[in-house]
Design a protein around this motif. Structure first.
Motif, PDB file in Angstrom:
ATOM      1  N   GLY A  78      29.841  35.951  23.291  1.00 28.58           N
ATOM      2  CA  GLY A  78      30.679  35.391  22.232  1.00 28.58           C
ATOM      3  C   GLY A  78      32.128  35.839  22.268  1.00 28.58           C
ATOM      4  N   ASN A  79      32.477  36.730  23.177  1.00 26.41           N
ATOM      5  CA  ASN A  79      33.858  37.186  23.294  1.00 26.41           C
ATOM      6  C   ASN A  79      34.730  36.114  23.937  1.00 26.41           C
ATOM      7  N   GLY A  80      36.035  36.270  23.759  1.00 26.24           N
ATOM      8  CA  GLY A  80      36.982  35.378  24.420  1.00 26.24           C
ATOM      9  C   GLY A  80      36.985  35.630  25.918  1.00 26.24           C
ATOM     10  N   HIS A  81      37.682  34.789  26.631  1.00 26.09           N
ATOM     11  CA  HIS A  81      37.703  34.892  28.091  1.00 26.09           C
ATOM     12  C   HIS A  81      38.541  36.056  28.604  1.00 26.09           C
ATOM     13  N   GLY A  82      39.492  36.521  27.827  1.00 27.37           N
ATOM     14  CA  GLY A  82      40.330  37.627  28.283  1.00 27.37           C
ATOM     15  C   GLY A  82      41.489  37.146  29.129  1.00 27.37           C
ATOM     16  N   GLU A  83      42.086  38.098  29.832  1.00 27.75           N
ATOM     17  CA  GLU A  83      43.280  37.777  30.611  1.00 27.75           C
ATOM     18  C   GLU A  83      42.978  36.795  31.724  1.00 27.75           C
ATOM     19  N   ALA A  84      43.982  36.022  32.056  1.00 23.16           N
ATOM     20  CA  ALA A  84      43.985  35.108  33.194  1.00 23.16           C
ATOM     21  C   ALA A  84      43.152  33.838  33.008  1.00 23.16           C
ATOM     22  N   ILE A  85      42.566  33.604  31.837  1.00 22.42           N
ATOM     23  CA  ILE A  85      41.865  32.345  31.578  1.00 22.42           C
ATOM     24  C   ILE A  85      42.409  31.774  30.274  1.00 22.42           C
ATOM     25  N   ARG A 100      44.849  33.267  38.929  1.00 23.89           N
ATOM     26  CA  ARG A 100      44.608  34.378  39.853  1.00 23.89           C
ATOM     27  C   ARG A 100      45.452  34.129  41.100  1.00 23.89           C
ATOM     28  N   ARG A 101      46.734  34.395  40.979  1.00 25.48           N
ATOM     29  CA  ARG A 101      47.661  34.159  42.080  1.00 25.48           C
ATOM     30  C   ARG A 101      47.474  35.227  43.152  1.00 25.48           C
ATOM     31  N   SER A 102      47.597  34.800  44.405  1.00 24.95           N
ATOM     32  CA  SER A 102      47.578  35.719  45.544  1.00 24.95           C
ATOM     33  C   SER A 102      49.028  35.946  45.962  1.00 24.95           C
ATOM     34  N   ASN A 103      49.653  36.949  45.378  1.00 20.15           N
ATOM     35  CA  ASN A 103      51.072  37.183  45.619  1.00 20.15           C
ATOM     36  C   ASN A 103      51.388  37.665  47.025  1.00 20.15           C
ATOM     37  N   HIS A 104      50.510  38.424  47.593  1.00 17.80           N
ATOM     38  CA  HIS A 104      50.767  38.977  48.920  1.00 17.80           C
ATOM     39  C   HIS A 104      49.737  38.418  49.896  1.00 17.80           C
ATOM     40  N   ARG A 105      49.801  37.087  50.055  1.00 16.24           N
ATOM     41  CA  ARG A 105      48.840  36.399  50.906  1.00 16.24           C
ATOM     42  C   ARG A 105      49.020  36.778  52.366  1.00 16.24           C
TER      43      ARG A 105
END
Length: 125
Positions: A78-85, A100-105
């Motif tokens: 029942g909790n929220g999705h949290g960060e990044a969603i 969910r970015r891949s900054n250092h691909r």
């Protein structure tokens, strides 16, 4: 679609044999892609969701970002999705956006690898 984008879609089809992988050319050499179904994991009430994303014409030199799942995906606790969603939309369709970015691909961060990393991240939340 550019050849590298076509190769990425073909690799997704091979890697997700029990899912329907669809692609729609974006008119610039990239594609809008859907993988349906995937298992979001035990933290979620639903057993499956779709995963949608854009592979741009700059692939493989551009990150596959962001990704989207069904808008009614809810956690068992029942909790929220949290960060990044967050709530959003994909091509005008309601969806939950996964940032969910891949900054250092690196060259090994293919579309498939990105999808598998995000699928794992969602299922472990």
């Amino acid at each position: 679609m550019k050849p590298k984008v076509q190769e990425a879609v073909a690799e997704l089809r091979t890697s997700f044999p029990d899912a329907v992988v669809t692609d729609v050319a974006d008119g610039d050499g990239g594609a809008f892609v859907s993988v349906d179904p995937i298992d979001p994991g035990p933290a979620y009430s639903q057993d499956e969701t779709w995963l949608k994303f854009h592979i741009s014409h700059m692939y493989p030199d551009a990150d596959v970002y962001p990704l989207f799942v069904r808008p009614d995906l809810v956690r068992v606790d029942g909790n929220g999705h949290g960060e990044a969603i967050t709530s959003g939309s994909f091509r005008g369709e309601p969806a939950l956006q996964i940032s969910r970015r891949s900054n250092h691909r690196s060259e090994i961060d293919t579309a498939l690898r990105k999808i598998l990393k995000v699928e794992k991240w969602v299922s472990e939340r």
